[in-house]
Motif scaffolding. Sequence first.
Motif, PDB file in Angstrom:
ATOM      1  N   ILE A 209      -5.913  -8.265  -2.166  1.00  0.00           N
ATOM      2  CA  ILE A 209      -5.142  -7.302  -2.967  1.00  0.00           C
ATOM      3  C   ILE A 209      -4.886  -6.034  -2.158  1.00  0.00           C
ATOM      4  O   ILE A 209      -3.758  -5.544  -2.096  1.00  0.00           O
ATOM      5  CB  ILE A 209      -5.864  -6.985  -4.297  1.00  0.00           C
ATOM      6  N   GLN A 210      -5.933  -5.520  -1.518  1.00  0.00           N
ATOM      7  CA  GLN A 210      -5.760  -4.290  -0.733  1.00  0.00           C
ATOM      8  C   GLN A 210      -4.766  -4.512   0.406  1.00  0.00           C
ATOM      9  O   GLN A 210      -3.952  -3.634   0.700  1.00  0.00           O
ATOM     10  CB  GLN A 210      -7.107  -3.827  -0.157  1.00  0.00           C
ATOM     11  N   GLU A 211      -4.797  -5.710   1.030  1.00  0.00           N
ATOM     12  CA  GLU A 211      -3.854  -6.016   2.105  1.00  0.00           C
ATOM     13  C   GLU A 211      -2.416  -6.060   1.575  1.00  0.00           C
ATOM     14  O   GLU A 211      -1.502  -5.548   2.213  1.00  0.00           O
ATOM     15  CB  GLU A 211      -4.205  -7.359   2.762  1.00  0.00           C
ATOM     16  N   MET A 212      -2.230  -6.684   0.411  1.00  0.00           N
ATOM     17  CA  MET A 212      -0.883  -6.746  -0.173  1.00  0.00           C
ATOM     18  C   MET A 212      -0.369  -5.337  -0.479  1.00  0.00           C
ATOM     19  O   MET A 212       0.788  -5.024  -0.208  1.00  0.00           O
ATOM     20  CB  MET A 212      -0.884  -7.600  -1.446  1.00  0.00           C
ATOM     21  N   LEU A 213      -1.230  -4.513  -1.041  1.00  0.00           N
ATOM     22  CA  LEU A 213      -0.822  -3.131  -1.344  1.00  0.00           C
ATOM     23  C   LEU A 213      -0.460  -2.389  -0.057  1.00  0.00           C
ATOM     24  O   LEU A 213       0.523  -1.645  -0.012  1.00  0.00           O
ATOM     25  CB  LEU A 213      -1.951  -2.398  -2.080  1.00  0.00           C
ATOM     26  N   ARG A 214      -1.238  -2.621   1.003  1.00  0.00           N
ATOM     27  CA  ARG A 214      -0.992  -1.950   2.285  1.00  0.00           C
ATOM     28  C   ARG A 214       0.318  -2.422   2.906  1.00  0.00           C
ATOM     29  O   ARG A 214       1.173  -1.617   3.277  1.00  0.00           O
ATOM     30  CB  ARG A 214      -2.157  -2.231   3.251  1.00  0.00           C
ATOM     31  N   VAL A 215       0.488  -3.739   3.002  1.00  0.00           N
ATOM     32  CA  VAL A 215       1.670  -4.307   3.661  1.00  0.00           C
ATOM     33  C   VAL A 215       2.948  -3.948   2.902  1.00  0.00           C
ATOM     34  O   VAL A 215       3.959  -3.585   3.500  1.00  0.00           O
ATOM     35  CB  VAL A 215       1.525  -5.843   3.800  1.00  0.00           C
ATOM     36  N   GLU A 216       2.883  -4.056   1.577  1.00  0.00           N
ATOM     37  CA  GLU A 216       4.064  -3.771   0.747  1.00  0.00           C
ATOM     38  C   GLU A 216       4.204  -2.283   0.405  1.00  0.00           C
ATOM     39  O   GLU A 216       5.140  -1.898  -0.278  1.00  0.00           O
ATOM     40  CB  GLU A 216       3.998  -4.594  -0.551  1.00  0.00           C
ATOM     41  N   LYS A 217       3.226  -1.486   0.841  1.00  0.00           N
ATOM     42  CA  LYS A 217       3.200  -0.043   0.545  1.00  0.00           C
ATOM     43  C   LYS A 217       3.330   0.221  -0.962  1.00  0.00           C
ATOM     44  O   LYS A 217       4.135   1.035  -1.419  1.00  0.00           O
ATOM     45  CB  LYS A 217       4.272   0.695   1.342  1.00  0.00           C
ATOM     46  N   ILE A 218       2.511  -0.499  -1.717  1.00  0.00           N
ATOM     47  CA  ILE A 218       2.521  -0.374  -3.181  1.00  0.00           C
ATOM     48  C   ILE A 218       1.492   0.681  -3.580  1.00  0.00           C
ATOM     49  O   ILE A 218       0.316   0.573  -3.225  1.00  0.00           O
ATOM     50  CB  ILE A 218       2.171  -1.730  -3.847  1.00  0.00           C
ATOM     51  N   PHE A 219       1.956   1.692  -4.300  1.00  0.00           N
ATOM     52  CA  PHE A 219       1.024   2.723  -4.773  1.00  0.00           C
ATOM     53  C   PHE A 219       1.284   3.093  -6.227  1.00  0.00           C
ATOM     54  O   PHE A 219       0.576   3.911  -6.800  1.00  0.00           O
ATOM     55  CB  PHE A 219       1.092   3.971  -3.878  1.00  0.00           C
ATOM     56  N   GLU A 220       2.282   2.478  -6.843  1.00  0.00           N
ATOM     57  CA  GLU A 220       2.579   2.773  -8.242  1.00  0.00           C
ATOM     58  C   GLU A 220       1.767   1.842  -9.136  1.00  0.00           C
ATOM     59  O   GLU A 220       1.488   0.696  -8.795  1.00  0.00           O
ATOM     60  CB  GLU A 220       4.080   2.607  -8.505  1.00  0.00           C
ATOM     61  N   GLU A 221       1.417   2.355 -10.326  1.00  0.00           N
ATOM     62  CA  GLU A 221       0.546   1.635 -11.251  1.00  0.00           C
ATOM     63  C   GLU A 221       1.030   0.226 -11.561  1.00  0.00           C
ATOM     64  O   GLU A 221       0.245  -0.726 -11.554  1.00  0.00           O
ATOM     65  CB  GLU A 221       0.410   2.407 -12.568  1.00  0.00           C
ATOM     66  N   GLU A 222       2.313   0.070 -11.835  1.00  0.00           N
ATOM     67  CA  GLU A 222       2.852  -1.236 -12.223  1.00  0.00           C
ATOM     68  C   GLU A 222       2.683  -2.260 -11.095  1.00  0.00           C
ATOM     69  O   GLU A 222       2.267  -3.401 -11.324  1.00  0.00           O
ATOM     70  CB  GLU A 222       4.324  -1.119 -12.610  1.00  0.00           C
ATOM     71  N   GLY A 223       2.995  -1.858  -9.878  1.00  0.00           N
ATOM     72  CA  GLY A 223       2.862  -2.755  -8.730  1.00  0.00           C
ATOM     73  C   GLY A 223       1.413  -3.141  -8.471  1.00  0.00           C
ATOM     74  O   GLY A 223       1.111  -4.299  -8.172  1.00  0.00           O
ATOM     75  N   ILE A 224       0.513  -2.173  -8.603  1.00  0.00           N
ATOM     76  CA  ILE A 224      -0.917  -2.446  -8.425  1.00  0.00           C
ATOM     77  C   ILE A 224      -1.385  -3.434  -9.489  1.00  0.00           C
ATOM     78  O   ILE A 224      -2.079  -4.412  -9.190  1.00  0.00           O
ATOM     79  CB  ILE A 224      -1.734  -1.136  -8.476  1.00  0.00           C
ATOM     80  N   ALA A 225      -0.981  -3.221 -10.731  1.00  0.00           N
ATOM     81  CA  ALA A 225      -1.364  -4.110 -11.838  1.00  0.00           C
ATOM     82  C   ALA A 225      -0.859  -5.537 -11.585  1.00  0.00           C
ATOM     83  O   ALA A 225      -1.568  -6.515 -11.866  1.00  0.00           O
ATOM     84  CB  ALA A 225      -0.833  -3.574 -13.160  1.00  0.00           C
ATOM     85  N   GLN A 226       0.350  -5.672 -11.039  1.00  0.00           N
ATOM     86  CA  GLN A 226       0.909  -7.000 -10.758  1.00  0.00           C
ATOM     87  C   GLN A 226       0.084  -7.734  -9.694  1.00  0.00           C
ATOM     88  O   GLN A 226      -0.150  -8.937  -9.810  1.00  0.00           O
ATOM     89  CB  GLN A 226       2.364  -6.885 -10.319  1.00  0.00           C
ATOM     90  N   GLU A 227      -0.350  -7.019  -8.666  1.00  0.00           N
ATOM     91  CA  GLU A 227      -1.169  -7.648  -7.616  1.00  0.00           C
ATOM     92  C   GLU A 227      -2.522  -8.079  -8.177  1.00  0.00           C
ATOM     93  O   GLU A 227      -3.006  -9.177  -7.869  1.00  0.00           O
ATOM     94  CB  GLU A 227      -1.360  -6.703  -6.422  1.00  0.00           C
ATOM     95  N   ILE A 228      -3.121  -7.239  -8.995  1.00  0.00           N
ATOM     96  CA  ILE A 228      -4.399  -7.598  -9.619  1.00  0.00           C
ATOM     97  C   ILE A 228      -4.216  -8.821 -10.513  1.00  0.00           C
ATOM     98  O   ILE A 228      -5.005  -9.767 -10.459  1.00  0.00           O
ATOM     99  CB  ILE A 228      -4.982  -6.411 -10.422  1.00  0.00           C
TER     100      ILE A 228
END
Length: 196
Positions: A58-77
């Motif tokens: 999850i942390q890698e996906m957030l890093r690679v996709e540069k996701i920092f918004e709540e909705e995007g984080i929730a989708q990865e989780i």
Amino acid sequence: MQLTGKITPDSLMSLEAYSKWRKAHKAEVMAHRQLRSVHLGEHINLQFESETTIRYQIQEMLRVEKIFEEEGIAQEIEAYAPLVPDGSNWKATMMLAYTDINERQRELARLIGVEDRLFVEVEGHDRVYAIADEDMDRENDEKTSAVHFVRFELTPEMCASVKAGAGVKLGCDHTHYPAHTQVAPETLASLAGDLR
């Protein structure tokens, strides 16, 4: 990376904090992943997931996709958290690997249903077959997928036996892929930690 038993947005690191953490700890996570990887025959690899491996994913996906918004984080989780074992099971990513593309196409056609013929056998207990692809169907009438997500649900007695040191065999009884292997003691020790 702190393990909390449940992956929530609040338990994840910010992109900046993760970037610093990653530099210092990536090798440890890769060693943990390697320890929990079991090869079955020549072409199947099962990567047994844990909170550590999924948190890292999850942390890698957030890093690679540069996701920092709540909705995007929730989708990865939502996408990855169901792969964390929950005390009575082992969950794994199953990969079928063939280097030759023609062989790969031929074998994926021959191996339809292979994911349902995977099993674990705890010493002294009956086989437990994989429950595969609960999120979506990953095969069709022509071929199976090269990647499947599987869950092995264990009884309380099986969990107790594993924790007490019983051996575990991983196998497949698909007509076109008969194979089995004993799970290495160090891998089994890590997997035993997933069980209550």
